[in-house]
Design an enzyme around this catalytic site. Structure first.
Site, mmCIF file in Angstrom:
data_model
loop_
_atom_site.group_PDB
_atom_site.id
_atom_site.type_symbol
_atom_site.label_atom_id
_atom_site.label_comp_id
_atom_site.label_asym_id
_atom_site.label_seq_id
_atom_site.Cartn_x
_atom_site.Cartn_y
_atom_site.Cartn_z
ATOM 1 N N PRO A 1 0.809 -1.229 0.000
ATOM 2 C CA PRO A 1 0.000 0.000 0.000
ATOM 3 C C PRO A 1 0.834 1.267 0.000
ATOM 4 O O PRO A 1 1.820 1.386 0.732
ATOM 5 C CB PRO A 1 -0.827 -0.129 1.278
ATOM 6 C CG PRO A 1 -0.984 -1.600 1.446
ATOM 7 C CD PRO A 1 0.328 -2.192 1.002
ATOM 8 N N CYS A 2 0.388 2.226 -0.840
ATOM 9 C CA CYS A 2 1.197 3.421 -1.074
ATOM 10 C C CYS A 2 0.593 4.698 -0.492
ATOM 11 O O CYS A 2 1.236 5.743 -0.508
ATOM 12 C CB CYS A 2 1.395 3.613 -2.571
ATOM 13 S SG CYS A 2 -0.138 3.922 -3.493
ATOM 14 N N GLN A 3 -0.646 4.646 0.005
ATOM 15 C CA GLN A 3 -1.330 5.887 0.378
ATOM 16 C C GLN A 3 -0.555 6.701 1.405
ATOM 17 O O GLN A 3 -0.579 7.934 1.386
ATOM 18 C CB GLN A 3 -2.737 5.578 0.908
ATOM 19 C CG GLN A 3 -3.709 5.094 -0.161
ATOM 20 C CD GLN A 3 -3.669 3.591 -0.339
ATOM 21 O OE1 GLN A 3 -2.712 2.940 0.070
ATOM 22 N NE2 GLN A 3 -4.698 3.039 -0.954
ATOM 23 N N PHE B 1 2.552 7.066 1.667
ATOM 24 C CA PHE B 1 3.761 7.656 1.099
ATOM 25 C C PHE B 1 3.441 8.647 -0.005
ATOM 26 O O PHE B 1 4.312 9.370 -0.477
ATOM 27 C CB PHE B 1 4.674 6.564 0.528
ATOM 28 C CG PHE B 1 5.040 5.498 1.524
ATOM 29 C CD1 PHE B 1 5.843 5.795 2.611
ATOM 30 C CD2 PHE B 1 4.580 4.210 1.384
ATOM 31 C CE1 PHE B 1 6.178 4.817 3.547
ATOM 32 C CE2 PHE B 1 4.916 3.221 2.296
ATOM 33 C CZ PHE B 1 5.711 3.535 3.378
#
Length: 342
Positions: free
Chosen positions: A93-95, A97
């Site tokens: 998951p990237c949210q 960053f």
């Protein structure tokens, strides 16, 4: 960087996919699809196991692949279910960053989910792994002079891998979208090899220009409810209003003669408008604007038209926005194979 037109003749690699979502990265690693008139050949990977926490994403995945995605929280994954594999892939998951998000980085449970991927790699001991994330991971601070990416790279290296990363723009690989991502690749240290990233195929330094939004989706403009292509009906585009004079997310149109901006999962109803309008003489008249449909977003992400999203338009927008563009993943998959066998 290397061209990926031809692959060395070697064995098929067995693959485990984590944080699989609807399957964008998996489709690229598998290959065997057509996008915008171009054929992306079958790649020498067999996907044995896929996992995601979101049931509706797993539903879409299972609908489009020959095996079902296993739906559960990766922190509760029973490792006895995992087959032996040569490669592990995943876009953790990237949210936390993302430059467009709250940027809490490694301070949240979600920001630390890369550790779960690390645990699987430690358990499986694959030849190689591929992890994808947003460019903001390089700027997310985890100390005075340390980024979240620095910590993640060190953690993966401590497992005994030659780990490198590169920042790639999907537009440079035939995706009609500016989408900048960090691609981390680790190869077992005792193999004495490092990842050789794919050579760009499109852009200023290439024979082929970037692919524009018009090239990708123009044929779909007046085909709402008139085509057999799935996810392009009156139920498959957001009816959220546009607001004249306001500079807010989604209150604009994509450009026809450029790659689209990044398709993000947070767009939901505020996905950008199509570049066409029913009042071309008054470009700022929003009354004729229409937001991008699910299929148009899928095209901009390079999902083939036979890849269906059997969920609501809201869920489909999220799944498409969370995905790795299959064409970008296809190039990465082939470059990894070449790196391992040449």
């Amino acid at each position: 960087m290397i061209p990926v037109d031809f692959l060395p003749k070697a064995k098929k690699l067995k693959l485990i996919s984590l944080f699989s979502g609807c399957g964008g990265m998996d489709l690229g690693f598998r290959g065997d699809f057509n996008v915008m008139g171009k054929r992306y050949e079958r790649n020498p990977y067999d996907i044995l196991f896929s996992n995601d926490i979101v049931q509706k994403a797993c539903d879409t995945y299972s609908y489009n692949f020959d095996h079902e995605a296993y739906c559960c929280d990766i922190k509760e994954l029973d490792y006895s279910l995992l087959p032996k594999a040569d490669v592990v892939i995943g876009g953790f998951p990237c949210q936390d960053f993302s430059l467009a998000g709250k940027r809490k980085g490694l301070s949240t449970d979600r920001g630390k989910l890369y550790i779960e991927m690390k645990k699987v790699i430690e358990y499986i001991k694959p030849m190689a792994f591929v992890a994808e994330n947003v460019d903001g991971i390089r700027r997310s601070k985890a100390g005075d002079d340390t980024s979240a990416l620095d910590i993640i790279l060190d953690d993966f290296r401590n497992l005994g891998y030659n780990v490198v990363y590169k920042v790639l723009n999907a537009a440079d690989y035939g995706v009609p979208q500016n989408r900048i991502r960090v691609i981390i690749v680790g190869i077992k240290a005792d193999l004495h090899k490092f990842m050789k990233y794919p050579k760009p195929t499109n852009g200023n330094d290439c024979d082929n220009p970037w692919i524009t939004s018009r090239e990708a989706i123009d044929d779909l403009w007046d085909m709402i409810d008139k085509t057999t292509i799935k996810n392009h009906t009156s139920k498959d585009y957001s009816k959220a209003k546009f607001y004249p004079g306001k500079h807010t997310q989604g209150n604009c149109r994509i450009k026809a003669d450029k790659p689209s901006p990044t398709i993000r999962s947070e767009h939901h109803g505020n996905i950008e408008g199509h570049y066409r309008t029913t009042n071309p003489n008054v470009p700022d008249d929003m009354t004729g604007w229409r937001r991008l449909s699910v299929r148009e977003c899928a095209r901009l992400q390079t999902f083939p038209d036979n890849f269906e999203f059997p969920v609501s338009s809201s869920d489909a927008y999220k799944q498409i926005g969370n995905a790795v563009p299959p064409v970008l993943a296809w190039h990465i998959a082939r470059a990894l194979y070449i790196s391992l066998y040449m």
